[in-house]
Design a protein around this motif. Structure first.
Motif, PDB file in Angstrom:
ATOM      1  N   ALA A  22       0.817  -1.207   0.000  1.00  0.00           N
ATOM      2  CA  ALA A  22       0.000   0.000   0.000  1.00  0.00           C
ATOM      3  C   ALA A  22       0.855   1.264   0.000  1.00  0.00           C
ATOM      4  N   CYS A  23       2.148   1.112   0.160  1.00  0.00           N
ATOM      5  CA  CYS A  23       3.080   2.238   0.126  1.00  0.00           C
ATOM      6  C   CYS A  23       3.596   2.363  -1.311  1.00  0.00           C
ATOM      7  N   PRO A  24       3.296   3.470  -2.002  1.00  0.00           N
ATOM      8  CA  PRO A  24       3.708   3.605  -3.402  1.00  0.00           C
ATOM      9  C   PRO A  24       5.222   3.497  -3.619  1.00  0.00           C
ATOM     10  N   ILE A  25       5.987   4.077  -2.725  1.00  0.00           N
ATOM     11  CA  ILE A  25       7.446   4.003  -2.870  1.00  0.00           C
ATOM     12  C   ILE A  25       7.915   2.571  -2.661  1.00  0.00           C
ATOM     13  N   CYS A  26       7.391   1.916  -1.622  1.00  0.00           N
ATOM     14  CA  CYS A  26       7.773   0.532  -1.331  1.00  0.00           C
ATOM     15  C   CYS A  26       7.412  -0.373  -2.515  1.00  0.00           C
ATOM     16  N   SER A  27       6.216  -0.189  -3.056  1.00  0.00           N
ATOM     17  CA  SER A  27       5.758  -1.014  -4.180  1.00  0.00           C
ATOM     18  C   SER A  27       6.655  -0.854  -5.397  1.00  0.00           C
ATOM     19  N   LYS A  28       7.044   0.375  -5.698  1.00  0.00           N
ATOM     20  CA  LYS A  28       7.917   0.615  -6.848  1.00  0.00           C
ATOM     21  C   LYS A  28       9.285  -0.007  -6.628  1.00  0.00           C
ATOM     22  N   GLU A  29       9.813   0.128  -5.422  1.00  0.00           N
ATOM     23  CA  GLU A  29      11.117  -0.460  -5.132  1.00  0.00           C
ATOM     24  C   GLU A  29      11.055  -1.982  -5.240  1.00  0.00           C
ATOM     25  N   ILE A  30      10.040  -2.592  -4.666  1.00  0.00           N
ATOM     26  CA  ILE A  30       9.895  -4.044  -4.724  1.00  0.00           C
ATOM     27  C   ILE A  30       9.714  -4.498  -6.167  1.00  0.00           C
ATOM     28  N   ALA A  31       8.938  -3.771  -6.958  1.00  0.00           N
ATOM     29  CA  ALA A  31       8.744  -4.121  -8.372  1.00  0.00           C
ATOM     30  C   ALA A  31      10.077  -4.125  -9.117  1.00  0.00           C
ATOM     31  N   THR A  32      10.958  -3.207  -8.761  1.00  0.00           N
ATOM     32  CA  THR A  32      12.292  -3.170  -9.370  1.00  0.00           C
ATOM     33  C   THR A  32      13.071  -4.432  -9.001  1.00  0.00           C
ATOM     34  N   TYR A  33      13.041  -4.809  -7.731  1.00  0.00           N
ATOM     35  CA  TYR A  33      13.747  -6.019  -7.288  1.00  0.00           C
ATOM     36  C   TYR A  33      13.171  -7.263  -7.952  1.00  0.00           C
ATOM     37  N   GLN A  34      11.853  -7.320  -8.089  1.00  0.00           N
ATOM     38  CA  GLN A  34      11.199  -8.485  -8.684  1.00  0.00           C
ATOM     39  C   GLN A  34      11.647  -8.710 -10.130  1.00  0.00           C
ATOM     40  N   LYS A  35      11.959  -7.649 -10.837  1.00  0.00           N
ATOM     41  CA  LYS A  35      12.367  -7.747 -12.239  1.00  0.00           C
ATOM     42  C   LYS A  35      13.826  -8.165 -12.415  1.00  0.00           C
ATOM     43  N   LEU A  36      14.619  -8.042 -11.370  1.00  0.00           N
ATOM     44  CA  LEU A  36      16.030  -8.396 -11.463  1.00  0.00           C
ATOM     45  C   LEU A  36      16.215  -9.907 -11.523  1.00  0.00           C
ATOM     46  N   LYS A  37      17.315 -10.328 -12.127  1.00  0.00           N
ATOM     47  CA  LYS A  37      17.657 -11.747 -12.126  1.00  0.00           C
ATOM     48  C   LYS A  37      17.716 -12.219 -10.676  1.00  0.00           C
ATOM     49  N   GLY A  38      17.109 -13.349 -10.408  1.00  0.00           N
ATOM     50  CA  GLY A  38      17.027 -13.888  -9.051  1.00  0.00           C
ATOM     51  C   GLY A  38      15.721 -13.541  -8.373  1.00  0.00           C
ATOM     52  N   GLY A  39      15.051 -12.493  -8.864  1.00  0.00           N
ATOM     53  CA  GLY A  39      13.783 -12.076  -8.273  1.00  0.00           C
ATOM     54  C   GLY A  39      12.705 -13.134  -8.366  1.00  0.00           C
ATOM     55  N   GLU A  40      12.793 -13.963  -9.408  1.00  0.00           N
ATOM     56  CA  GLU A  40      11.790 -15.022  -9.593  1.00  0.00           C
ATOM     57  C   GLU A  40      11.957 -16.151  -8.569  1.00  0.00           C
ATOM     58  N   GLN A  41      13.100 -16.207  -7.911  1.00  0.00           N
ATOM     59  CA  GLN A  41      13.347 -17.225  -6.890  1.00  0.00           C
ATOM     60  C   GLN A  41      12.901 -16.785  -5.493  1.00  0.00           C
ATOM     61  N   ILE A  42      12.577 -15.512  -5.355  1.00  0.00           N
ATOM     62  CA  ILE A  42      12.172 -14.966  -4.070  1.00  0.00           C
ATOM     63  C   ILE A  42      10.650 -15.025  -3.965  1.00  0.00           C
ATOM     64  N   LYS A  43      10.160 -15.357  -2.786  1.00  0.00           N
ATOM     65  CA  LYS A  43       8.721 -15.333  -2.535  1.00  0.00           C
ATOM     66  C   LYS A  43       8.382 -13.931  -2.027  1.00  0.00           C
ATOM     67  N   TRP A  44       7.493 -13.246  -2.722  1.00  0.00           N
ATOM     68  CA  TRP A  44       7.125 -11.875  -2.404  1.00  0.00           C
ATOM     69  C   TRP A  44       5.731 -11.857  -1.766  1.00  0.00           C
ATOM     70  N   ILE A  45       5.622 -11.322  -0.558  1.00  0.00           N
ATOM     71  CA  ILE A  45       4.352 -11.271   0.159  1.00  0.00           C
ATOM     72  C   ILE A  45       3.988  -9.803   0.423  1.00  0.00           C
ATOM     73  N   ASP A  46       2.888  -9.365  -0.158  1.00  0.00           N
ATOM     74  CA  ASP A  46       2.375  -8.022   0.100  1.00  0.00           C
ATOM     75  C   ASP A  46       1.582  -8.094   1.400  1.00  0.00           C
ATOM     76  N   ALA A  47       2.162  -7.589   2.461  1.00  0.00           N
ATOM     77  CA  ALA A  47       1.551  -7.684   3.792  1.00  0.00           C
ATOM     78  C   ALA A  47       0.282  -6.857   3.920  1.00  0.00           C
ATOM     79  N   SER A  48       0.037  -5.952   2.979  1.00  0.00           N
ATOM     80  CA  SER A  48      -1.172  -5.137   3.071  1.00  0.00           C
ATOM     81  C   SER A  48      -2.420  -5.887   2.607  1.00  0.00           C
ATOM     82  N   VAL A  49      -2.240  -6.987   1.874  1.00  0.00           N
ATOM     83  CA  VAL A  49      -3.403  -7.710   1.343  1.00  0.00           C
ATOM     84  C   VAL A  49      -3.339  -9.231   1.525  1.00  0.00           C
ATOM     85  N   CYS A  50      -2.257  -9.761   2.019  1.00  0.00           N
ATOM     86  CA  CYS A  50      -2.110 -11.216   2.118  1.00  0.00           C
ATOM     87  C   CYS A  50      -2.975 -11.801   3.225  1.00  0.00           C
ATOM     88  N   ASN A  51      -3.167 -13.118   3.177  1.00  0.00           N
ATOM     89  CA  ASN A  51      -3.813 -13.834   4.278  1.00  0.00           C
ATOM     90  C   ASN A  51      -2.867 -13.821   5.462  1.00  0.00           C
TER      91      ASN A  51
END
Length: 127
Positions: A22-51
Motif C-alpha cells: 500500500a506504500c507507493p514508494i515501497c511497491s515501486k522499489e519491490i517491483a524493481t527487485y522483482q524484475k532483477l535476475k534472481g527475483g523469480e526465486q524470491i517469494k514476495w508477500i504483500d503484507a497489506s493484502v495477504c492472508n
C-alpha cells in the motif's frame, strides 16, 4: 532481531520478502527487485493484502507493514537494514555489495537511514 518460523514456507536457498504494497514508494522499489535476475526465486508477500497465515506465526500484519521483513531459507526472520541485505544476497545485480554491508557498523548506518525513511513514509502511503 532474528526469529525462526518453519510454518512460513520459503523456496529452497532463497528468501521470503514481506513488504507494504500500500506504500507507493515501497511497491515501486519491490517491483524493481522483482524484475532483477534472481527475483523469480524470491517469494514476495504483500503484507497489506495477504492472508494472515502467509505471514507465519512470528510476524503479525502491523509489524510487517511497519518495516521490511525477510525470512531466509532457514526460517530466520530479519527486519530493517538486515532484511535488505538478506534480500540483496539473492539478487546477483546487488549481491556483490552485501559483504560490505553485512557488518555491524554498516548495518547501523543503514538502519539510521531506513528509520528516517520510515518516519516520512506515511506522507506517501495510500489511504
Amino acid at each position: 532481531m532474528t526469529t525462526s518460523d518453519s510454518s512460513a514456507s520459503t523456496p529452497r536457498n532463497s528468501c521470503t520478502v514481506y513488504f507494504d504494497g500500500a506504500c507507493p514508494i515501497c511497491s515501486k522499489e519491490i517491483a524493481t527487485y522483482q524484475k532483477l535476475k534472481g527475483g523469480e526465486q524470491i517469494k514476495w508477500i504483500d503484507a497489506s493484502v495477504c492472508n494472515e497465515q502467509e505471514l507465519g506465526t512470528t510476524l503479525d500484519r502491523p509489524a510487517a507493514l511497519a518495516r521490511l521483513h525477510v525470512r531466509d531459507a532457514s526460517g530466520n526472520l530479519v527486519h530493517g537494514a538486515a532484511a535488505f541485505v538478506e534480500m540483496w544476497k539473492h539478487l546477483p545485480a546487488l549481491s556483490w555489495i552485501t559483504p560490505l554491508l553485512s557488518n555491524r557498523f554498516a548495518l547501523s548506518i543503514l538502519d539510521l537511514l531506513y528509520n528516517f525513511f520510515l518516519r516520512v513514509r506515511p506522507l506517501w502511503r495510500k489511504a
